[in-house]
Design an enzyme around this catalytic site. Structure first.
Site: not given
Ligand code: PMP
Length: 290
Positions: A149
Site C-alpha cells: 500500500k
Molecule cells: N484495493 C486498493 C487498491 C485500495 O487502495 C484499498 C483501500 N482503499 C482496497 C483495495 C481495500 O482495502 P481495505 O479493505 O484494507 O481498505
C-alpha cells in the site's frame, strides 16, 4: 483539526511536509486508511500490521514501534474528539536530496490525520453501482506489487480517470494476463450459486482488511469462500457482485460493462453481509475513550 506529524500535534493549516520529502518527490512511502466507528478504531492492529508489511517490502524503517503507532493513532482520534471517522496514516521516506536514491533520506516521517470520508454517493448503497472495466491494467506483482500500500497510486488514478470518462464511479482493473485484479480503491467479490469468490493476491489484489473481514463473516454465515482467478465472463454471469474497502465498506454492484448483474438490484447475500459488517464495526475495535 489537530494533525500528528513526527510526534507533535499541529493545527491543520500548520501541518506540513518539506518539498524535499521523497513521499512528495517520488511517491516513496506507505500508508493506511483506517476507520473509527462508535468511539472505536476498527481493525487497528490489522492496519498497523499491514503498514509494517508494506514498509518492509520497500525497505522503509518505521521510526515508531507497532505499539507506538497504535497509541498515536488512538490519541489523534481522541484529540480530534472523533467517534466516527476516517484516519489516514502516512509514512514517507522523509527529506532527502533531489535524486531518487532513498539513501539520502535519513528519517522517515509519520503523519496521522483523523477526519471524515464519503467515497461514494449515499444513494448508491441502496441502488447498487454501475462499473466498467478499464484499459489500464493493474501493476505487475513483479514490478510494483499491488500488495504494497504505497504512496504511488498513479496506476489506480489512471484507472479512476477512465472510470470518470465512462461516467461511472469505479473501475474494474484486470492484470496483465486479463484476470480480474481489483478496483481502484476496493476489492471485488462475486457470489455464484451461493458461494463467494474474490481474486487471489497473486492476481494483483491488495490484501484488503475489509476483504478479510467479509471472508470471515461469510465463513461464519456458512457461505463457501474461495479465491480463484476470475475473468470478466465470471463477473457478467455472477448472481451478485460487490466491492469492499475501508472507505467504501460494502458497495453492491448491479451492472458491469453494460451487463446487468443478477436481477439488477443489490443481492440478498450482499445485503446480509452488509448488515453483519455494520454490526461488527459498531461493536468491535480499539476503544478511543477509556
Ligand atoms: N484495493 C486498493 C487498491 C485500495 O487502495 C484499498 C483501500 N482503499 C482496497 C483495495 C481495500 O482495502 P481495505 O479493505 O484494507 O481498505
Amino acid at each position: 483539526m489537530k494533525v500528528f506529524v513526527d510526534g507533535k500535534y499541529y493545527d491543520e493549516w500548520n501541518a506540513k511536509v518539506s518539498v524535499f520529502d521523497h513521499g512528495l518527490l517520488y511517491g516513496d512511502g506507505v500508508f493506511e486508511g483506517i476507520r473509527a466507528y462508535n468511539g472505536r478504531v476498527f481493525k487497528l492492529k490489522e492496519h498497523i500490521d499491514r503498514l509494517f508489511y508494506s514498509a518492509k517490502a520497500i525497505m522503509l524503517e518505521l521510526p515508531m514501534s507497532h505499539a507506538q503507532l497504535m497509541k498515536a493513532t488512538v490519541e489523534t482520534c481522541r484529540r480530534n474528539k472523533l467517534r466516527d471517522g476516517y484516519i489516514r496514516l502516512v509514512v514517507t521516506r522523509g527529506v532527502g536530496t533531489l535524486g531518487l536514491n532513498p539513501r539520502s533520506c535519513r528519517n522517515a516521517s509519520v503523519i496521522i490525520i483523523a477526519g471524515k470520508i464519503q467515497v461514494y454517493p449515499a444513494e448508491l448503497y441502496a441502488k447498487g453501482m454501475d462499473i466498467v472495466t478499464v484499459p489500464t491494467v493493474r501493476n505487475l506483482h513483479s514490478a510494483v506489487n499491488p500488495a504494497i500500500k504505497s504512496l504511488n497510486y498513479l496506476n489506480n488514478i489512471l484507472a479512476k480517470i477512465e472510470a470518470n470518462n465512462a461516467g461511472v464511479e469505479e473501475a474494474v482493473m484486470l492484470n496483465a494476463e486479463g484476470f480480474v485484479a481489483e478496483c481502484t480503491a476496493d476489492n471485488l467479490f462475486i457470489i455464484k450459486n451461493g458461494a463467494l469468490s474474490t481474486p487471489p493476491l497473486s492476481a494483483g489484489a491488495l490484501y484488503g482488511i475489509t476483504r478479510g473481514t467479509v471472508m470471515d463473516l461469510a465463513t461464519k454465515m456458512g457461505i463457501e469462500v474461495s479465491e480463484p482467478n476470475l475473468t470478466r465472463y465470471d463477473l457478467f454471469n455472477a448472481d451478485e457482485c460487490f466491492l469492499t474497502g475501508t472507505g467504501a465498506e460494502i458497495m453492491p454492484v448491479v451492472k458491469i460493462d453494460g451487463r446487468v448483474i443478477g436481477n439488477g438490484k443489490p443481492g440478498l447475500l450482499t445485503r446480509k453481509l452488509v448488515e453483519n459488517y455494520h454490526a461488527l464495526t459498531k461493536a468491535t475495535g480499539e476503544p478511543i475513550y477509556g
